[in-house]
Write an enzyme that holds these catalytic residues in place. Structure first.
Site, short mmCIF file in Angstrom:
data_model
loop_
_atom_site.label_atom_id
_atom_site.label_comp_id
_atom_site.label_asym_id
_atom_site.label_seq_id
_atom_site.Cartn_x
_atom_site.Cartn_y
_atom_site.Cartn_z
NE ARG A 294 11.35 52.54 -9.18
CZ ARG A 294 10.88 53.62 -9.58
NH1 ARG A 294 11.45 54.30 -10.76
NH2 ARG A 294 9.59 54.33 -9.29
CB SER B 71 3.59 58.80 -3.52
OG SER B 71 4.62 57.78 -3.79
#
Length: 415
Positions: A97, A180
């Site tokens: 991230r 997911s």
């Protein structure tokens, strides 16, 4: 009056969530949206991502091969610390991230965008990671988090929105909406659907990168990993770039069923979450790195690193990669790696990666000191007596105070 947003840079994967977010941003903010997709080794052809963005009217599409940067500047520094979150998780999503946020901010500056946007949900950790990283890199830029703004509340509503706006919905091998999934060169993570119930055993089809250890080869395989200053640089004597090295270890680990973890973790936002993680190359790399450190790090230095590691892991998990405290810890960790060079031999077999040999020119291991045969006299066995007496002094005092000494046997004496 709030300034109108003229341009947004979206972190775009081409999947269901971000494709819907792209359309929603266009309709809601009535402005240009630039898409950014990082090739982090997710194992997918990224040209369809470009085509999908084009079909949704995007003119400025950025697809960046960031695999080497990812492993060199993010994964390897983290592995120098032997980082594990809650004793199991190798932080495959967490460490990606800050890299994505860095590129989003840089592109926003380049194109003069007013805002960046991400597809992280309001229940997850990624929203925190993206936004804390952005705060540290450019506190002036606006962050748009559609999952916290729109009225869509579930995956079912997401699919309904996609059908209404004729946005293609990806399917899994059974023709259903997929789990997911997050994937990069370090790991794959799978969440949702049946996995939301921690009492249910994950079905075999969830696993993408590793064979079932029960079906792995019946013969073990040996691999030799070379290190320089804490970073892996070669496999079986052949020099590799960081990304190429991790790719090769992923292949070896996947073949032998290494790196599967089914865990319930504590999210930073306050809830527990169950996920299935596969980190084949990273699991081998962690074992190898601890192996080379075992002969090159001083005892106190190694123990200090182990004490600090959980704090370091939590910083990464919670989104504080770009923080002064993480950088301070990184400086300490990197200093510890000065002599962490050499080779480690591992045996890969049915889900395990075990160190079987290690060698280094900077080794602190002394055969003369540990041998059961006659040594050079560097170590005098009689020295241990005084060492034990001094360390036992406080224990004798403690025992005497607590009445553990036997009367008549000199137990009241401290020394």
């Amino acid at each position: 009056m709030t300034k109108k947003i003229e341009k947004i840079v979206l972190s775009y994967s081409g999947g269901l969530d971000t494709s819907i977010i792209l359309k929603w941003l266009q309709d809601t903010y009535r402005c240009e949206v630039v898409t950014f997709t990082a090739d982090l080794g997710q194992g997918e052809e990224l040209e369809p991502v470009r085509e999908k963005a084009e079909s949704l009217g995007v003119k400025d599409i950025r697809v960046v091969d960031a695999r080497e940067e990812f492993v060199r500047d993010f994964v390897f520094p983290m592995f120098r610390a032997n980082t594990l979150y809650e004793g199991q998780y190798l932080l495959g999503s967490s460490i990606a991230r800050p890299l994505i946020a860095k590129h989003l901010v840089n592109i926003a500056k380049e194109v003069g965008a007013d805002a960046i946007a991400h597809g992280a949900t309001g229940k997850g950790n990624d929203q925190v990671r993206f936004e804390l990283a952005t705060n540290a890199l450019d506190p002036s830029i606006k962050i748009i988090a559609p999952w916290r703004e729109w009225d869509i509340q579930s995956r079912t509503q997401l699919i309904e929105y996609a059908e209404k706006h004729q946005i293609a919905i990806p399917k899994d091998k059974r023709g259903e909406a997929p789990f997911s999934i997050d994937a990069n060169l370090l790991h794959t993570s799978t969440e949702g659907k049946i996995l939301e119930d921690p009492s249910e055993i994950a079905p075999a089809y969830v696993y993408q990168r590793t064979v079932d250890p029960l079906n792995a080869p019946n013969e073990p395989e040996t691999v030799v990993i070379g290190f320089e200053k804490g970073d892996a640089v070669s496999v079986n004597g052949i020099a590799r770039t960081p990304a190429a090295l991790l790719t090769e270890l992923n292949s070896l680990g996947g073949k032998h069923g290494i790196g599967r973890v089914d865990l319930v973790e504590n999210r930073y936002v306050g809830m527990k979450s169950r996920g299935v993680y596969e980190t084949p190359g990273g699991t081998i790399l962690l074992a190898a790195h601890r192996g080379i450190e075992s002969i090159t790090l001083d005892r106190a230095a190694a123990h200090l690193k182990d004490e600090l590691m959980p704090r370091y892991a939590a910083l990464i998990y919670n989104g504080f990669w770009f923080s002064p405290e993480r950088e301070m810890l990184q400086a300490l960790i990197d200093q510890s790696q000065t002599y962490v060079s050499g080779e480690v031999t591992l045996r890969l077999y049915k889900g395990s990666a075990n160190v079987v040999a290690r060698t280094s020119v900077g080794s602190l291991y002394s055969m003369d000191l540990v041998t059961f045969e006659e040594g050079s006299g560097t170590y005098d066995h009689h020295d241990a007596e005084g060492f034990i007496k001094l360390n036992g002094l406080r224990l004798k005092s403690w025992a005497a105070r607590n009445g553990k000494a036997r009367p008549g046997l000199g137990g009241s004496e401290i020394i």
